[in-house]
Design an enzyme around this catalytic site. Sequence first.
Site, PDB file in Angstrom:
ATOM      1  N   GLY A  54      17.755  52.418  30.649  1.00  0.00           N
ATOM      2  CA  GLY A  54      16.705  53.120  29.913  1.00  0.00           C
ATOM      3  C   GLY A  54      15.736  52.112  29.357  1.00  0.00           C
ATOM      4  CB  ALA A  55      15.166  49.676  27.519  1.00  0.00           C
ATOM      5  CG  HIS A  56      12.088  54.004  30.291  1.00  0.00           C
ATOM      6  ND1 HIS A  56      13.076  53.641  31.167  1.00  0.00           N
ATOM      7  CD2 HIS A  56      12.097  55.362  30.278  1.00  0.00           C
ATOM      8  CE1 HIS A  56      13.641  54.720  31.667  1.00  0.00           C
ATOM      9  NE2 HIS A  56      13.066  55.779  31.142  1.00  0.00           N
ATOM     10  CB  ALA A  57       8.780  55.991  25.670  1.00  0.00           C
ATOM     11  NE  ARG A 102      13.497  57.762  27.365  1.00  0.00           N
ATOM     12  CZ  ARG A 102      13.464  59.022  27.804  1.00  0.00           C
ATOM     13  NH1 ARG A 102      14.303  59.412  28.727  1.00  0.00           N
ATOM     14  NH2 ARG A 102      12.563  59.854  27.333  1.00  0.00           N
TER      15      ARG A 102
END
Length: 139
Positions: A54-57, A102
Amino acid sequence: MNTKKTTVDDCKMVDIRKFSDDRGYLSVVEGELDIPFAIKRIYYLYMVPEAARGAHAHKQLQQLMIATSGSVHVTMDDGKNKKTFVLDKPWKGLLVAPGLWRTLDNFSGGAVCMVLASEHYEDEDYIRDYDEFLKYKSL
Ligand code: TYD
């Protein structure tokens, strides 16, 4: 929807319909009936090692995340507050509102995280840089 203004409280755990009898369990999700969007795409994460994903929006994408096997932690972040949801049952889903950062981690051995998504894959919908995300949220 103004997804610059969404918060972690716009995400919620939902019970997925399940049918059980002596043959076991069956769960079902129907787009626009059980969840507020039509399902255009399904993808799933599996055989995930230690590292987080994840580690993105997403600017517009709505999702339902389900750990169909095993467990996973999903941390939502609106730039001000963070909230971690534990997905550990095939009949529990996390409705993920758009406009939130997230991170998925703590995958148990053999975990499978299935994601039902409201849109096809669009690279332009991603925000992959956290500072850019904070700017997007006008923070
Ligand atoms: P990535 O966005 O890095 O995964 P995560 O959700 O953990 O951040 O996606 C990994 C690769 O898969 C990347 O090359 C893009 C590709 N991909 C698709 O082609 N279609 C999709 O629907 C998704 C979710 C990813």
